[in-house]
Write a protein that holds these residues in place. Sequence first.
Motif, mmCIF file in Angstrom:
data_model
loop_
_atom_site.group_PDB
_atom_site.id
_atom_site.type_symbol
_atom_site.label_atom_id
_atom_site.label_comp_id
_atom_site.label_asym_id
_atom_site.label_seq_id
_atom_site.Cartn_x
_atom_site.Cartn_y
_atom_site.Cartn_z
ATOM 1 N N LEU A 77 0.830 -1.194 0.000
ATOM 2 C CA LEU A 77 0.000 0.000 0.000
ATOM 3 C C LEU A 77 0.865 1.244 0.000
ATOM 4 C CD1 LEU A 77 -2.690 -0.943 2.669
ATOM 5 C CD2 LEU A 77 -2.958 -0.958 0.199
ATOM 6 N N GLU A 78 0.328 2.298 -0.582
ATOM 7 C CA GLU A 78 0.982 3.596 -0.499
ATOM 8 C C GLU A 78 0.635 4.161 0.863
ATOM 9 O OE1 GLU A 78 0.152 6.102 -3.850
ATOM 10 O OE2 GLU A 78 -0.213 4.377 -5.128
ATOM 11 N N ARG A 79 1.601 4.217 1.753
ATOM 12 C CA ARG A 79 1.304 4.529 3.143
ATOM 13 C C ARG A 79 1.428 6.008 3.492
ATOM 14 N NH1 ARG A 79 3.486 -0.611 3.186
ATOM 15 N NH2 ARG A 79 2.383 -2.117 4.489
ATOM 16 N N THR A 80 2.055 6.780 2.643
ATOM 17 C CA THR A 80 2.306 8.177 2.986
ATOM 18 C C THR A 80 1.117 9.044 2.585
ATOM 19 O OG1 THR A 80 4.668 7.894 2.636
ATOM 20 C CG2 THR A 80 3.838 10.147 2.688
ATOM 21 N N LEU A 81 0.540 9.725 3.535
ATOM 22 C CA LEU A 81 -0.567 10.634 3.267
ATOM 23 C C LEU A 81 -0.049 12.063 3.283
ATOM 24 C CD1 LEU A 81 -3.388 9.118 5.510
ATOM 25 C CD2 LEU A 81 -3.046 8.814 3.061
ATOM 26 N N ALA A 82 -0.507 12.838 2.310
ATOM 27 C CA ALA A 82 -0.100 14.242 2.254
ATOM 28 C C ALA A 82 -0.763 15.009 3.390
ATOM 29 C CB ALA A 82 -0.506 14.843 0.909
ATOM 30 N N PRO A 83 -0.151 16.101 3.841
ATOM 31 C CA PRO A 83 -0.794 16.922 4.867
ATOM 32 C C PRO A 83 -2.158 17.384 4.374
ATOM 33 C CG PRO A 83 1.483 17.597 4.524
ATOM 34 C CD PRO A 83 1.152 16.642 3.430
ATOM 35 N N PRO A 84 -3.180 17.395 5.228
ATOM 36 C CA PRO A 84 -4.522 17.789 4.802
ATOM 37 C C PRO A 84 -4.559 19.140 4.119
ATOM 38 C CG PRO A 84 -4.587 16.857 7.017
ATOM 39 C CD PRO A 84 -3.134 17.001 6.634
ATOM 40 N N ARG A 109 -9.636 8.235 -0.684
ATOM 41 C CA ARG A 109 -9.052 8.350 -2.019
ATOM 42 C C ARG A 109 -7.981 7.275 -2.253
ATOM 43 N NH1 ARG A 109 -8.497 13.302 -1.784
ATOM 44 N NH2 ARG A 109 -6.405 13.433 -0.946
ATOM 45 N N ARG A 110 -7.128 7.053 -1.266
ATOM 46 C CA ARG A 110 -6.051 6.071 -1.424
ATOM 47 C C ARG A 110 -6.597 4.647 -1.495
ATOM 48 N NH1 ARG A 110 -1.041 7.220 -0.177
ATOM 49 N NH2 ARG A 110 -1.670 9.195 -1.110
ATOM 50 N N LEU A 111 -7.540 4.310 -0.622
ATOM 51 C CA LEU A 111 -8.114 2.969 -0.648
ATOM 52 C C LEU A 111 -8.884 2.712 -1.936
ATOM 53 C CD1 LEU A 111 -9.360 2.514 3.033
ATOM 54 C CD2 LEU A 111 -7.469 1.333 1.909
ATOM 55 N N ARG A 112 -9.605 3.732 -2.410
ATOM 56 C CA ARG A 112 -10.334 3.569 -3.669
ATOM 57 C C ARG A 112 -9.379 3.288 -4.810
ATOM 58 N NH1 ARG A 112 -13.892 8.235 -4.128
ATOM 59 N NH2 ARG A 112 -12.041 9.381 -4.772
ATOM 60 N N ARG A 113 -8.246 3.974 -4.831
ATOM 61 C CA ARG A 113 -7.255 3.749 -5.874
ATOM 62 C C ARG A 113 -6.696 2.327 -5.793
ATOM 63 N NH1 ARG A 113 -3.802 7.530 -4.554
ATOM 64 N NH2 ARG A 113 -4.887 9.106 -5.778
ATOM 65 N N GLU A 114 -6.388 1.879 -4.580
ATOM 66 C CA GLU A 114 -5.814 0.551 -4.414
ATOM 67 C C GLU A 114 -6.812 -0.544 -4.771
ATOM 68 O OE1 GLU A 114 -2.772 0.289 -3.965
ATOM 69 O OE2 GLU A 114 -2.181 2.218 -3.134
ATOM 70 N N ALA A 165 -5.027 1.355 10.042
ATOM 71 C CA ALA A 165 -4.696 2.510 10.884
ATOM 72 C C ALA A 165 -3.185 2.604 11.067
ATOM 73 C CB ALA A 165 -5.393 2.393 12.235
ATOM 74 N N GLU A 166 -2.545 1.456 11.244
ATOM 75 C CA GLU A 166 -1.094 1.436 11.383
ATOM 76 C C GLU A 166 -0.414 1.817 10.082
ATOM 77 O OE1 GLU A 166 2.480 -1.769 12.413
ATOM 78 O OE2 GLU A 166 0.377 -2.275 12.794
ATOM 79 N N ASP A 167 -0.904 1.270 8.960
ATOM 80 C CA ASP A 167 -0.312 1.567 7.653
ATOM 81 C C ASP A 167 -0.366 3.053 7.327
ATOM 82 O OD1 ASP A 167 0.316 -1.054 7.158
ATOM 83 O OD2 ASP A 167 -1.436 -1.471 5.919
ATOM 84 N N PHE A 168 -1.509 3.691 7.633
ATOM 85 C CA PHE A 168 -1.698 5.092 7.262
ATOM 86 C C PHE A 168 -1.371 6.061 8.394
ATOM 87 C CE2 PHE A 168 -4.983 3.273 4.216
ATOM 88 C CZ PHE A 168 -4.135 3.364 3.129
ATOM 89 N N SER A 169 -1.000 5.518 9.556
ATOM 90 C CA SER A 169 -0.673 6.361 10.720
ATOM 91 C C SER A 169 -1.822 7.294 11.075
ATOM 92 C CB SER A 169 0.608 7.170 10.458
ATOM 93 O OG SER A 169 1.712 6.306 10.247
ATOM 94 N N VAL A 170 -3.013 6.725 11.113
ATOM 95 C CA VAL A 170 -4.205 7.478 11.505
ATOM 96 C C VAL A 170 -4.958 6.648 12.544
ATOM 97 C CG1 VAL A 170 -4.413 8.684 9.299
ATOM 98 C CG2 VAL A 170 -5.603 6.499 9.632
ATOM 99 N N SER A 171 -5.995 7.220 13.110
ATOM 100 C CA SER A 171 -6.772 6.516 14.124
ATOM 101 C C SER A 171 -7.708 5.487 13.495
ATOM 102 C CB SER A 171 -7.599 7.511 14.943
ATOM 103 O OG SER A 171 -8.631 8.068 14.131
ATOM 104 N N ARG A 172 -8.142 4.538 14.308
ATOM 105 C CA ARG A 172 -9.122 3.556 13.826
ATOM 106 C C ARG A 172 -10.435 4.249 13.467
ATOM 107 N NH1 ARG A 172 -9.881 -1.706 17.392
ATOM 108 N NH2 ARG A 172 -11.332 -2.056 15.655
#
Length: 226
Positions: A13-20, A33-38, A56-63
Amino acid sequence: MTNRSSHRAEPTLERTLAPPTARRDTLVDQVVRRLRREITRGTLDPGRHLVETRLAEDFSVSRGTIREALTRLASTGLVEFVAGSGHRVRYFSDGDVVEIGEVFAALEGRAALHTQLPLEASIARELRDIAERMRGLRVPDDLDELLELDRSFHATLMGHQPRSKLFDAWKSQEPLLSLMVIPLLRRGHSASQDHAARHLLLLDAAMSGEASKLIEALEDHYHQHE
């Protein structure tokens, strides 16, 4: 035939998310957007369980962010919720995509009967601009922009007919429009030049002044995936 229960090796997976602030959207928007692409390009294959803690771990975000993103994707039909096991990538056969295309062709064809043709010059310019902006885009890299332009084109065309209930029916199916790109990806098509050209054919038909030509063009547009 696709085995829905078996899985390939763990996807990359592409794990890096751009700053909002970079796109003026939220973390949920970015995860969606990232999950839809994958999912669309097959990195996450049909039937794969989407584990909230892993994502959540892959994207470094909350559950909670992942849960909201999956709920949104479920509303578009790309994922489904299975009681007792959570969300998983929904399986769509080529036949499913063809059937979805038939639904859109029927709804938009019916709308064509009530649309004032040829279209006003301002509407035609708007539609042409949307189609031209598709040129140069590539999938899956520019998938989100391409899907948004596709949605905008058809919504604009549907929005200029007077039957509000017909438009509401189209809107209820609108999330499934994104699935029409799946056959293109399966066939290895990455350039969107043909996507732009196909929408310009719809515009040409709408400017002919004949509803029958627009209906025929819509059927060709959506049935090309067979």
